[in-house]
Design an enzyme around this catalytic site. Structure first.
Site, short mmCIF file in Angstrom:
data_model
loop_
_atom_site.label_atom_id
_atom_site.label_comp_id
_atom_site.label_asym_id
_atom_site.label_seq_id
_atom_site.Cartn_x
_atom_site.Cartn_y
_atom_site.Cartn_z
N GLU A 294 0.83 -1.20 0.00
CA GLU A 294 0.00 0.00 0.00
C GLU A 294 0.87 1.26 0.00
OE1 GLU A 294 -3.66 -0.69 2.04
OE2 GLU A 294 -3.74 1.35 2.79
N GLU A 297 2.00 1.78 -3.41
CA GLU A 297 0.87 2.26 -4.21
C GLU A 297 0.68 3.76 -3.98
OE1 GLU A 297 -2.77 0.30 -3.21
OE2 GLU A 297 -3.90 1.17 -4.87
N CYS A 314 -8.11 -2.24 4.25
CA CYS A 314 -7.98 -3.47 5.03
C CYS A 314 -9.20 -3.80 5.88
CB CYS A 314 -6.72 -3.50 5.87
SG CYS A 314 -6.18 -1.91 6.40
N SER A 334 -7.44 1.79 -2.21
CA SER A 334 -6.27 0.95 -2.51
C SER A 334 -6.73 -0.40 -3.02
CB SER A 334 -5.43 0.78 -1.24
OG SER A 334 -4.56 -0.32 -1.40
N LYS A 373 -14.80 -10.29 8.06
CA LYS A 373 -13.76 -11.11 7.46
C LYS A 373 -14.32 -12.45 7.00
CE LYS A 373 -9.93 -8.49 8.26
NZ LYS A 373 -10.28 -7.56 9.28
N GLU A 376 -15.52 -11.55 3.71
CA GLU A 376 -14.41 -11.25 2.80
C GLU A 376 -13.77 -12.53 2.27
OE1 GLU A 376 -10.81 -9.72 4.52
OE2 GLU A 376 -10.47 -8.39 2.82
N GLU A 381 -13.49 -12.82 -5.50
CA GLU A 381 -12.17 -12.33 -5.95
C GLU A 381 -11.03 -12.96 -5.17
OE1 GLU A 381 -14.21 -9.77 -4.29
OE2 GLU A 381 -15.53 -9.76 -6.02
N CYS A 518 -9.97 -2.28 14.72
CA CYS A 518 -10.27 -3.71 14.88
C CYS A 518 -10.36 -4.14 16.35
CB CYS A 518 -9.23 -4.54 14.16
SG CYS A 518 -9.22 -4.16 12.40
S1 FES Z 1 -13.52 -3.94 10.15
FE1 FES Z 1 -14.00 -5.65 11.21
S2 FES Z 1 -12.68 -5.54 12.88
FE2 FES Z 1 -12.20 -3.88 11.76
#
Ligand code: FES
Ligand code: FMN
Ligand code: SF4
Ligand code: SF4
Ligand code: SF4
Ligand code: SF4
Ligand code: FES
Ligand code: FES
Lengths: 588, 548, 155
Positions: A294, A297, A314, A334, A373, A376, A381, A518
């Site tokens: 990043e 980038e 992230c 990003s 997550k 995700e 992808e 997080c």
């Molecule tokens: S976006 Fe889920 S813990 Fe940060």
């Protein structure tokens, strides 16, 4: 939005005081505060269910009732402002009976099978029923029976356990400004419903899980990957790799009784090793990798006049939010995958080759503070290597439960180290877990790469802390680089609207979906509140300070990864494995 | 054009429900067929007061009332009365049949009647502003705008002692004063025409029969508190009221009585209509505001009250239709005139709606302080079918329960609470002694369950459990403890519910548990319903899973 | 429901309220008047056009008794069950309607003509028992009158 106690205290300085009598004791409290706030300031406990600090008051559950002399009915302390001369009783017979009866009424429309419930042991309803000594439900009658909504990859909704306190609705609306859920129907038929009555998985929900943290009961919880992980561990054919996110080491002690803010890195590694993972690695390794990608980038965009501001990528909750609500800013974001996914991609290629294992026999499990997550790792992808980067993603809560199932007490564990090589990381990666951390880590590296000089003061205090939007200006080679940090999607909106309107001066923006970053993620131990978030943040910086290396580009394992496998940062292979793209989604 | 006769047809929701529109059409057809089209004009009128069966037809200037009229009767009225000048005796209003020709107002068909808010209902064509103006309409507005300061207007209303007719009886002048004094550039006047209280339909008849009186009052209120915009929130069940209001607003605007610079003064005031969509709770003032704001009709936290923070957060007066209809006469005749009507502590008139098991259904406007006995037995003509009186529910389910021992209590906002009762909206639901008290109380409870917004625990779940227990009792599965549970839950709901709906909902239950104790006990002890109404057979509960 | 023609009609309804503040409820009422209920796609469309979250729009649409989010019959019969009607035989009226239509409350006849619902006071208690068929009110109901009224709508 409601005031936090801190704001109340600030207000106390500014406004006049009134005298009220609480339980026979005369006290002076700031004018305009609610009875509940007045009680809390005086250290008097009043139970609540629908009230949650940081959200607007709702007044629906009627658990916080108190008696005010001269008023025929009881009043809800969370929504009633104090008045000069008020005489308040917080635990008279009438009050206690009223609270208990409302609890009983809630329970009379409740499954009462705590043993089968995700929140057994951390449920406010259960706790209150215990405290109030509810031993029978006097008022039996028809109970609503609903289907459980398992449509979302991240959040499971069990309306049967819902007490309609609205904390999830207000969190989603006021903190996250997603408004994926709201009340529907009315009266006894009232339910919490996602957009248009569709299953949650088809709604604009960004999977952040903040509603789970807000929910007092088991009505909202994560979609569990626990069974799949056990299966993988027990399968001798599978090589099971674990990665643990930066924020886990400062929170997983809590379910084992350690105070919030205890750093448990070594014990955590030992515990998970005993759970049966073949390797225990660190997502922090991939966080350093993310900074390299990043950072480059950003440097490239800065030098070649690319799209600015660059916005970090992230936080998968934020990414889905962007896809729904700010698709016009897609090119600002990003292309870097999140550390979780970068880790998986590296594990199933570089590390699998190194070990001579067929990546199809490799299972990558992550422990994340995050429910997004889970979504995700299932995105289309996310399988550049030909395999799913990450197979299963556990929340901190799920991970703690697995340890307990195996009888592992984290407190009793020895200190052990992560495995090599994907367990090596720097302090820059550690701070990823807190809001402002990615920015701070990026600045540490970008500065040094661009100037060729050593950064003397590594701590960027202005991007730390719980303020909703933070900004800083850094002088790099005579150029003023403006950066901003936002956490919580409502705060993100403020910054993004500026960018959209072309009124932003920023070059680089960090956005985290969850308040506090997080460490306050939707997968973290419950309770997670402002106080606990701040303690976890402190712990994060403690980890940073304690590490010998504190800049991502100094991570030797990452350097080796580029030399042996990836080539150049942002090079072809890096791009193929470590970067991704986004898709615009329905707005409402 | 000069017409030798006008035929007034009662056009209200209840008369339309009984075929008034068809009667009107038929009249027009028959009049045209008889070649009287240039001589006789058919007009619509509002309601006429109690004891007139709907739909009625008045031939003016002959002062003849036919009631009730069906399509079949029309030809005879046209051919006999209008063509040949002979009154059709069999079709006359029953109360007047002996005398032959009915007398049009005045004097009124009812001696106890005193018309203030219904001063124009039935007398004028509500769709024609000229007729309202001809009866001193908009004179009060003119007086206020040209001769009085806002403070003076508020003073007059305060001195009149007018109390809100929406149910709570809050002093209207005070409410206006709070709103005037509240800080804010923009303020609003909201007329509460949600009228959801079962048994109440007075606001509908005022809006249908005399919409301008409400518009005029809203403009006066606007001038008094400093508001330039009004909203009338009308329930969806009243399409006719909405139609009349739309016409009235357009006509008033056309004549400069609403809109920019009213009557050439610097005061501007506009009125818009908002329609409800079937939610009783939206009659609660803050839920109503939520509904106008396009949200779920859930009541708001109070304080702040609407005069401080109302519609879109701006200071707002919310008044009931009947309250407002009192304003123009108070301005014109003065506060002392108003105080001369009714009781010293509760001046003015009240419109009562007689419903249930009385002989004469309908509405009547009488001075405050009248007794229930007069209302039910004189005006209402007594109990239907010669049965005995069981109870009269005043002000709808959330009002008070008046048992036969209370028939001589004067009806006013301040008297009824002494008997744990309430005047409320003025609905009178008379229930005769063939009915079972468990069934009646269950019916009340079901209403609240159906209308609960669901926000708070005691009403959402408590209200449901009350119905559950009552169902159990009426299915013969009740126990003596259930009676204590009912009492406990009722009191609990009263003490802890969020809004007026939940707080008032247990009123009839609690009162009936006391007064009809024996009847309840027979149900739970002997598992028998003395009136033979309850089935006394448990019904199976289907279990179903719902996806949400 | 997805034809552009329908969306033109919705646009027409939206344009009626361009100058109104918070017109959501008005718009939903008008849409319902035109199509008899509020199809999900239409709710989503309205939400997008007004910039209101669709969860909020759905919450409003399901709160009010007169708004329907599921298809209903051409004629919605709402029988009043409040006390003034109840003590004048509303239960018999409901039973008669159930018999005549062959459905229970909350249901729609197979031919899609009638939906039967119970409702609270319609404000015409002077002619109790009463019911509404779409926006027309009928009072003084007897079994015979119900048959007559249904006949009007059956043809
Ligand atoms: S976006 Fe889920 S813990 Fe940060
Ligand atoms: C559940 C509930 C329903 C109500 N329904 C009505 C109503 O239909 N019409 C009305 O005028 N007031 C109704 N009210 C009273 C209003 O909240 C408010 O007091 C009134 O409109 C004020 O006007 P007034 O002062 O002119 O009476 C209701 C109150 C509650 C708690
Ligand atoms: S939500 Fe709480 S009370 Fe309910 S079953 Fe779960 S743990 Fe028990
Ligand atoms: S997970 Fe986040 S976006 Fe989804 S409903 Fe919960 S708070 Fe809203
Ligand atoms: S899901 Fe949880 S937070 Fe939401 S209303 Fe229900 S109990 Fe409250
Ligand atoms: S008492 Fe509570 S649930 Fe009942 S209508 Fe009022 S706010 Fe809604
Ligand atoms: S906590 Fe106050 S009403 Fe719920
Ligand atoms: S009770 Fe049925 S119309 Fe009023």
């Amino acid at each position: 939005m409601a005031k936090t106690l801190r704001e109340v205290a600030e207000k106390a300085q500014a406004v006049s005081l009134v005298t009220v009598t609480i339980d026979g004791r005369e006290v002076r409290v700031p004018e305009g505060v609610t009875i509940l706030e007045a009680c809390r300031m005086e250290g008097i406990h009043v139970p609540t269910l629908c009230y949650l600090e940081g959200l607007s008051a709702w007044g629906g559950c009627r658990i916080c009732m108190v008696e005010v002399e001269g008023q025929p009915n009881l009043v809800a302390s969370c929504v009633t402002p104090v008045r000069e001369g008020m005489k308040i009783w917080t635990s008279s017979k009438k009050v206690r009976e009223a609270r208990k009866t409302n609890l009983e009424l809630l329970l009379s429309n409740h499954p009462l099978d705590c043993q089968l419930c995700d929140r057994n042991g951390s449920c406010e309803l259960q706790e209150l029923a215990y405290q109030f000594g509810v031993r029978e439900i006097r008022f039996q009658g028809e109970r609503k029976v609903y289907e459980v909504d398992q449509s979302s990859p991240s959040v499971k909704r069990d309306p049967n356990r819902c007490i309609l306190c609205g904390r999830c609705v207000r969190t989603c609306r006021e903190i996250q400004t997603v408004c994926a859920i709201d009340f529907a129907n009315r009266g006894f038929d009232t339910v919490i419903s996602p957009s248009l009555g569709l299953p949650l998985g088809e709604s604009v929900c960004v999977n952040c899980g903040q509603c789970i943290l807000a929910c007092p009961t088991g009505a909202l919880s994560e979609v569990s990957h626990v069974e799949m992980v056990w299966e993988a561990i027990n399968d001798p054919e599978k090589f099971v790799i674990l990665q643990t996110a930066p924020a886990i080491r400062v929170s997983i002690g809590e379910p084992f009784g350690l105070p919030p803010g205890t750093v448990t890195t070594g014990k955590m590694v030992a515990a998970f090793r005993r759970l049966g993972f073949d390797r225990v690695f660190d997502t922090n390794f991939a966080a350093d990798l993310t900074i390299i990608e990043e950072g480059h980038e950003f440097i490239a965009r800065l030098k070649q006049g690319g799209k600015l501001p660059l916005i970090t990528s992230c936080s998968p909750g934020w990414i889905k939010f962007m896809e729904h609500f700010y698709p016009e800013l897609m090119e600002n974001v990003s292309t870097c995958k999140s550390p979780q996914q970068m880790f998986g991609a590296v594990a199933k290629t570089y590390y699998a080759q190194k070990l001579g294992i067929d990546p199809k026999d490799m299972v990558v499990v992550s422990i994340m503070p995050c429910t997004a997550k889970k979504f995700e790792c299932q995105r289309d992808e996310m399988c550049a290597s030909g395999f799913r980067d990450v197979d299963f993603s556990l929340t901190t809560r799920e991970a703690a439960r697995m340890l307990k199932e195996k009888g592992i007490d984290l407190k009793e564990m020895p200190e052990e180290d992560f495995d090599d090589p994907l367990g090596i990381s720097t302090g820059a990666a550690a701070v990823f877990g807190a809001t402002g951390g990615v920015m701070e880590a990026a600045l540490r590296s970008v500065y040094e790469i661009l100037t060729g000089k050593t950064l003397e003061r590594l701590d960027f205090y202005s991007v730390r802390g719980m303020d909703g939007v933070k900004e800083a200006t850094v002088d790099i080679n005579g150029m003023e680089v403006h950066v901003a940090v936002a956490h919580g999607l409502g705060n993100a909106r403020k910054v993004l609207d500026q960018v959209k309107a072309g009124r932003s001066k920023y070059h680089f923006i960090e956005i985290m979906a969850c308040p506090g970053g997080c460490i306050g993620g939707g997968g973290q131990p419950i309770p997670t509140n402002l106080e606990i978030r701040m303690k976890r943040i402190e712990a994060i910086y403690q980890v940073d300070r304690s590490l010998p290396l504190r800049k991502s580009h100094e991570n030797p394992a990452v350097q080796r990864l580029y030399e042996e496998f990836l080539g150049e940062p942002n090079g072809e292979r890096a791009h193929h494995l470590l970067h991704t793209h986004y898709v615009p989604r329905e707005r409402m | 054009m000069f017409y030798r006769a006008h035929v007034l047809v009662e056009m209200t929701s209840s008369s339309v429900a009984l075929g008034a529109a068809q009667v009107k059409e038929q009249l027009e057809r028959e009049i045209a067929r008889a070649g009287l089209g240039n001589e006789v004009k058919v007009l619509e009128t509002g309601s006429f007061g109690a004891a007139l069966p709907s739909p009625f037809v008045v031939v003016y200037p002959d002062n003849v009332i036919y009631a009730p009229v069906s399509v079949r009767d029309v030809r005879r009225i046209v051919e006999e009365h209008l063509l040949k000048g002979r009154v059709v005796r069999e079709l006359l209003f029953a109360g007047e049949r002996g005398g032959g020709v009915a007398t049009f107002i005045p004097p009124s068909p009812l001696k106890k009647e005193k018309r203030v808010v219904l001063r124009n209902s039935g007398l004028i064509d509500p769709l024609n502003i000229e007729e309202y103006i001809a009866r001193d309409g908009y004179l009060a507005l003119a007086k206020v705008l040209t001769e009085m300061t806002p403070e003076e207007v508020i003073e007059v209303v305060k001195r009149s002692g007018l109390q809100g007719r929406g149910g709570a009886g809050f002093p209207t002048g005070l409410k206006w004063e709070f709103t005037r004094k509240a800080e804010g550039e923009e303020k609003y006047i909201v007329c509460n025409a949600d009228e959801g209280e079962p048994g109440t339909f007075k606001d509908r008849l005022i809006l249908e029969g005399d919409p301008h009186s409400v518009l005029e009052a809203m403009a006066i209120a606007g001038y008094a508190v400093g508001a330039n915009q009004g909203y009338i929130y009308v329930r969806a069940e009243y399409p006719q009221s909405i139609r009349h209001l739309e016409v009235a607003i357009a006509q008033a605007k056309e004549r400069g009585l609403l809109g920019e610079r009213i009557l050439g003064t610097s005061f501007s005031f506009d009125v818009k209509i908002r329609r409800g969509a079937g939610a009783y709770v939206c009659g609660e003032e803050t839920a109503l505001l939520e509904s106008i704001e396009g949200k779920r009709g859930e009541p708001r936290v109070k304080p702040p009250y609407p005069p401080q923070k109302g519609l879109w957060g701006k200071p707002t007066v919310i008044n009931n239709v009947e309250t407002l209809a009192n304003i123009p006469p108070i301005i014109l005749n003065g506060p002392d005139w108003f105080r001369s009507i009714g009781t010293p502590t509760c001046p003015g008139t009240k419109v009562f709606t007689l419903t249930g098991n009385v002989n004469n259904l309908g509405l009547v406007e009488v001075p405050m302080g009248i007794t229930l006995r007069e209302l039910v037995f004189e005006i209402g003509g007594g109990i239907r079918g010669g049965h005995g009186l069981k109870l009269v529910q005043t002000g709808g389910p959330s009002g008070g329960t008046m048992t036969p021992d209370l028939l001589d209590v004067p009806m006013a906002f301040d008297t009824l609470p002494r008997y744990n009762s309430a005047l409320g909206s003025g609905a009178l639901t008379v229930i005769d002694d063939t009915h079972c008290i468990v069934d009646i109380v269950k019916n009340f409870a079901e209403f609240f369950l159906h209308e609960s917004c669901g926000k708070c625990t005691p009403c959402r779940v408590g209200g449901k459990r009350i119905v559950d227990i009552l169902e159990r009792i009426s299915a013969g599965a009740g126990s003596p403890e259930d009676l204590e549970k009912l009492r406990y839950l009722g009191q609990h709901m009263k003490a802890t519910a969020f809004c007026g709906l939940g707080q008032a909902a247990p009123n009839p239950l609690l009162r009936c548990l006391e007064f009809f104790r024996e009847e309840f006990e027979v149900h739970v002890r002997e598992k028998c319903c003395p009136q033979g109404v309850c089935t006394m057979r448990p019904k199976p509960q289907p279990k179903k899973t719902v996806r949400v | 429901m997805n034809t552009p023609f329908v969306y033109q009609d919705i646009e027409e309804i939206l344009s009626r309220y361009e100058k109104e503040e918070t017109p959501l409820l008005c718009i939903l009422e008008d849409i319902q008047e035109k199509w008899g209920y509020l199809p999900r796609d239409v709710l989503g469309y309205v939400a997008r056009r007004l910039g209101i979250p669709s969860s909020t729009v759905y919450g409003v649409a399901t709160f009010y008794a007169f708004l329907e989010v599921r298809p209903v019959g051409k004629y919605v019969i709402r029988v009043c069950k409040s006390t003034p009607c109840h003590v004048r035989g509303a239960t018999d009226v409901l039973e008669a309607l159930k018999r005549e239509l062959g459905i229970r409350e909350g249901e729609t006849t197979k031919d899609g003509k009638f939906t039967l619902e119970v409702t609270s006071c319609l404000g015409v208690c002077g002619v109790a028992p009463a019911m509404m068929v779409n926006d027309v009110t009928y009072g003084n109901l007897t079994e015979e009158r119900i048959r007559e009224i249904l006949a009007l709508y059956r043809e």
